[in-house]
Design a protein around this motif. Sequence first.
Motif, short mmCIF file in Angstrom:
data_model
loop_
_atom_site.label_atom_id
_atom_site.label_comp_id
_atom_site.label_asym_id
_atom_site.label_seq_id
_atom_site.Cartn_x
_atom_site.Cartn_y
_atom_site.Cartn_z
N ARG A 4 0.85 -1.19 0.00
CA ARG A 4 0.00 0.00 0.00
C ARG A 4 0.88 1.25 0.00
O ARG A 4 0.59 2.23 -0.68
CB ARG A 4 -0.92 -0.01 1.21
CG ARG A 4 -2.05 0.96 1.02
CD ARG A 4 -2.98 1.10 2.16
NE ARG A 4 -3.56 -0.13 2.61
CZ ARG A 4 -3.98 -0.36 3.84
NH1 ARG A 4 -3.89 0.60 4.74
NH2 ARG A 4 -4.51 -1.49 4.18
N HIS A 5 1.97 1.21 0.76
CA HIS A 5 2.89 2.33 0.83
C HIS A 5 3.51 2.57 -0.56
O HIS A 5 3.57 3.70 -1.03
CB HIS A 5 3.98 2.06 1.87
CG HIS A 5 5.04 3.13 1.90
ND1 HIS A 5 4.82 4.41 2.34
CD2 HIS A 5 6.35 3.10 1.50
CE1 HIS A 5 5.92 5.12 2.22
NE2 HIS A 5 6.89 4.32 1.73
N GLU A 6 3.96 1.49 -1.23
CA GLU A 6 4.55 1.61 -2.54
C GLU A 6 3.52 2.12 -3.56
O GLU A 6 3.82 2.92 -4.43
CB GLU A 6 5.13 0.26 -3.00
CG GLU A 6 6.41 -0.09 -2.28
CD GLU A 6 6.95 -1.45 -2.71
OE1 GLU A 6 6.51 -1.99 -3.74
OE2 GLU A 6 7.84 -1.93 -2.01
N ALA A 7 2.28 1.64 -3.43
CA ALA A 7 1.22 2.09 -4.32
C ALA A 7 0.94 3.57 -4.09
O ALA A 7 0.75 4.35 -5.05
CB ALA A 7 -0.05 1.26 -4.11
N THR A 8 0.95 4.01 -2.84
CA THR A 8 0.71 5.42 -2.50
C THR A 8 1.86 6.27 -3.04
O THR A 8 1.65 7.35 -3.65
CB THR A 8 0.58 5.61 -0.97
OG1 THR A 8 -0.46 4.78 -0.49
CG2 THR A 8 0.32 7.05 -0.61
N VAL A 9 3.09 5.79 -2.88
CA VAL A 9 4.25 6.52 -3.37
C VAL A 9 4.16 6.62 -4.90
O VAL A 9 4.41 7.68 -5.49
CB VAL A 9 5.57 5.84 -2.91
CG1 VAL A 9 6.77 6.39 -3.67
CG2 VAL A 9 5.77 6.01 -1.42
N ALA A 10 3.80 5.50 -5.53
CA ALA A 10 3.68 5.51 -6.98
C ALA A 10 2.58 6.46 -7.42
O ALA A 10 2.72 7.20 -8.41
CB ALA A 10 3.42 4.10 -7.50
#
Length: 126
Positions: A4-10
């Motif tokens: 979720r963090h990586e998706a948010t960053v992306a």
Amino acid sequence: LEERHEATVAEVRRTLEEQLVQVERERDADRAKAEERLMKLEAMLEAAQADMALERDTLENQLELLHEEEARKRAAAVASLEAEMRSEAARAQARAHEQVSALEARLSEKAAEVERTHAELSDCKA
């Protein structure tokens, strides 16, 4: 959580990249408008300079014509004064000739009178 963090960053990265692209497009559009405005202003400046040059040439020509007209008027005035002076000189010469003729006539009369007086004296002596 990490996904979720990586998706948010992306997602944030995509959003920022989109905003960056949008800002660059707006900047390019503003730059194009500014360049177009600058070209219009330069064209207006060139037209104004051409108008000023034409006006300057017109004024210089008018000034030259005024100088020529003034010179013609001065020449006419000088010619008029010269003609008046010649006329006055001719009148003065005519008066002088009249006076000389009158003096010559008086001198002839006096000479005739002297001759008569001389003749009378000769008669008286004889």
